[in-house]
Design an enzyme around this catalytic site. Sequence first.
Site, PDB file in Angstrom:
ATOM      1  N   GLU A  94      -0.441   4.838   1.663  1.00  0.00           N
ATOM      2  CA  GLU A  94       0.176   5.442   3.085  1.00  0.00           C
ATOM      3  C   GLU A  94      -0.157   7.131   3.112  1.00  0.00           C
ATOM      4  O   GLU A  94      -0.270   8.017   3.942  1.00  0.00           O
ATOM      5  CB  GLU A  94       1.876   6.599   2.049  1.00  0.00           C
ATOM      6  N   ASP A 146       3.715   4.948  -1.027  1.00  0.00           N
ATOM      7  CA  ASP A 146       3.985   5.840  -1.453  1.00  0.00           C
ATOM      8  C   ASP A 146       5.503   4.692  -2.329  1.00  0.00           C
ATOM      9  O   ASP A 146       5.934   3.466  -1.611  1.00  0.00           O
ATOM     10  CB  ASP A 146       4.521   6.608  -1.489  1.00  0.00           C
ATOM     11  N   TYR A 192      -2.167  17.846  -5.098  1.00  0.00           N
ATOM     12  CA  TYR A 192      -1.023  17.599  -4.084  1.00  0.00           C
ATOM     13  C   TYR A 192      -0.267  18.235  -4.458  1.00  0.00           C
ATOM     14  O   TYR A 192       0.401  18.239  -4.872  1.00  0.00           O
ATOM     15  CB  TYR A 192      -0.825  16.480  -3.846  1.00  0.00           C
TER      16      TYR A 192
END
Length: 864
Positions: free
Chosen positions: A7, A152, A363
């Site tokens: 992704e 994901d 992240y």
Amino acid sequence: MKLVIAEKNIAAQKIAQLLNDAGKPKNDKVYNTAVYRFTVQGEDWVSMGLAGHILAPDFPDEILFDKKQGWYSVTEDGEVLPADVPDGLARPPYSSKRRPYLANGINIKGWKVESLPYLTWAPIVKKPAEKEIIRALKNLAKKSDAVIIATDFDREGELIGSDALDMVREVAPDIPAYRARYSALIKGEVMAAFDNLVELDQNLADAGESRQYIDLIWGAVLTRYLTLARFGGFGNVRSAGRVQTPTLALVVERERERLAFVPEDYWQIRGIGAAQGRSDTEFKISHATARFTDKAAAETAFAHVDGATSGRVTAVAKRSRKQQPPTPFNTTSLQAAAAAEGISPARTMRIAESLYMSGFISYPRVDNTVYPRSLDLAGIVGGLAAGSPALRPVCSKVLAGPMKPTRGKTETTDHPPIHPTGQGNPETLDGGQKKLYMLIARRFLATLMGPATIENTKLSIDVAGEPFTASGDVLVEAGFREAYPYGLKRDEQLPPLVEGDIVDVRDIKLEAKQTEPPARYSQGRLVQEMEKRGLGTKSTRASIIERLYQVRYLKNDPIEPSQLGMAIVDALHDFAPRITTPEMTAELDEDMTKVAEGADTQDHVVDHSRALLAGMLDTLIEHKDDLGEAIADAVTADAKVGTCPKCGKDLVMKTSAKTRGSFIGCMGWPDCDVTYPVPSGVKVSPIEGEGSVCPECGAPRIKCQPFRQKAYEMCVNPKCPTNFEPDLVVGECSVCKEAGRHGDLVAHKSERSGKRFIRCTNYDECGVSYPLPSRGKLSATGEVCEHCGAPVVVVETARGPWRICVNMDCPGKEKKAAAGRGGARKGASAKAGSRATKSASKTSSKTSRTKSATKASAKKPASS
DNA sequence: GCAAGGTC
């Protein structure tokens, strides 16, 4: 070759690392997209990351066949609908023949709202949104013998994968495709996922796509309806949506509670205490009855203590309490904590993204608040100590301690909570980045530390028979507070007193107070409230709030709805209530679950939603004019900055049709011709109550908010003496002085052009004159410029006071302009500045500004 | 000129 589609880039990179037979994957590029080449049991593999959704749903070009006509367009033959509306569902209750058509150009009035039913039933297509990535994807797919979708593990991930597969199939129709489902980017998880490949779950992808379609249809139809009900000109979109409208409604609801709030009177008796004869130990005391609701009782008590000068300590109670260290940051808690430090959620995400991309933090889009076991906590602390001198001492303490991390309530395994990586040099970060980075780094350290201990001392004091109390908090054991001072209250130290001590008291006052209405939302609180109500996702909430500001439904912080925002909520509440509450999201989620489970179909769910919307359209269209009027009134109310001194009507912010610039004009136009210019580069708002009218000239005074600078107030009338002192002597003419005569340099204002300038009283002989900035109050300093000898004046510009040498050609200007580019240079200087400055200021695009800033600072001498 | 959802 096998192709792995992730992704996002980081996932593609991680997967390549984890699956690789040995060593590091090879970084490569296909067109401009990063890909990772590696081998699995000797076979060549390649992984690439998408950038989320690569396709975007939209109406077909046939509906928007003319980009210029945009929303007003229809197909050549007037038909928009393909004939595939399922049986049993309402068709639009009109035919294309009845539609008022565009004879000569566009019949905007008749057409725009009538067209909405068509839009409701219009087909939706997916258009490429990430062309570069799609190109790379197709290129790799052609060379591969299998693809593995490794997006994901959630609904949107399945949809993103499904869209990617559609693109792959365009060039490789028969390529075998698999799905790898992992819920954490760690070796065990990823290996297991690739050992147990499954098929893409089309039902789950369809559920996601249904969400896209329903959002688009409702959003587009209602946005167009609101926008066109009373078209306010380009740039005046009145938007609506499944998430933004209920969010706006939250703010409006809170404002209504505040408006409806009836304050109650109460009374407080408070004063100052101190250890006897020690005025340096002063502390606040208040009557043990914190709030008297009965005025007579308050007055009776006050009569006893009025004028008292001493009291006696009757009890000392100490109590210590522990404050537990905070839990690790996820997106929402980071946004809330940053908002408390003055960084909006949207800005937080922009900065966090940049910190993530440059390797400083992990992240930033996560729900997880529990560190995974695999995270090397000590290694990160060591990295922080090495990179940041300010954190070094506390890092040493953390490393020496037991280091038991706190845990939040949400535990997911997709990504670790937001934490510093311990890499990189924080000294290289700019202001906003550094502020947010330190917040994240300090939070991380705090989660590894012990609780803080706060000791509270409560004194009971008898003053003339009335019970008083004093309370003080002192941080006795810092614990995590050593790393994390955010929101920490200052110590309130009471002097060491014991029972029976006499204390001095003074200034005991009876204060009449009123209860306060519920507080407005801060941006941080609103993000949390949205999360609580299931509105938006961690990735979208910040931008949705920003959007509400952008369309001017919201203003200020703490957040207030504008009149427009309230009118929009009212209108939709009356005619399309479904869009105004979080229930639409809840119901959508239920429908999505059914589609994902195969208990319902995308077509059915989407068409059902279309039908619900269609059912509201008749009423909406019927009330179009009322609503248009309500919106127009609200917009006028929002634009009001004061009252016209000439005719008494409202003065409002207006936009010139010719120049697109703003000005303040009278609503009585054309009967009343009062207008005022608006300071450029500032946000203007009215002043309520006192100080709203200029005592000198009767024009309204306004509040000006420059970008990231202190707000100030001024009279809107540029001719008002509060803005300009006529015939002000600013200095002596140096040319005349040299010629052996005296000449005063006097500020003038041209009656005709309104331009301001300085001229010598002996102008005919010396010819000395200087231009002045067109606005801002002028004052003389009596000083002369060190570079050229011309007078230095101070101008109260839109962005605050500013000292200038009046000489346009002053040799000092060049240097200043260069050095000041970073932000110290004030706005109006471009107008009155040197020619060099002037030409530079014409390049207004962001990039050129940044470029010249870099250049200028490079040129800046080291000494300055 | 529309939404909300991903991520760059």
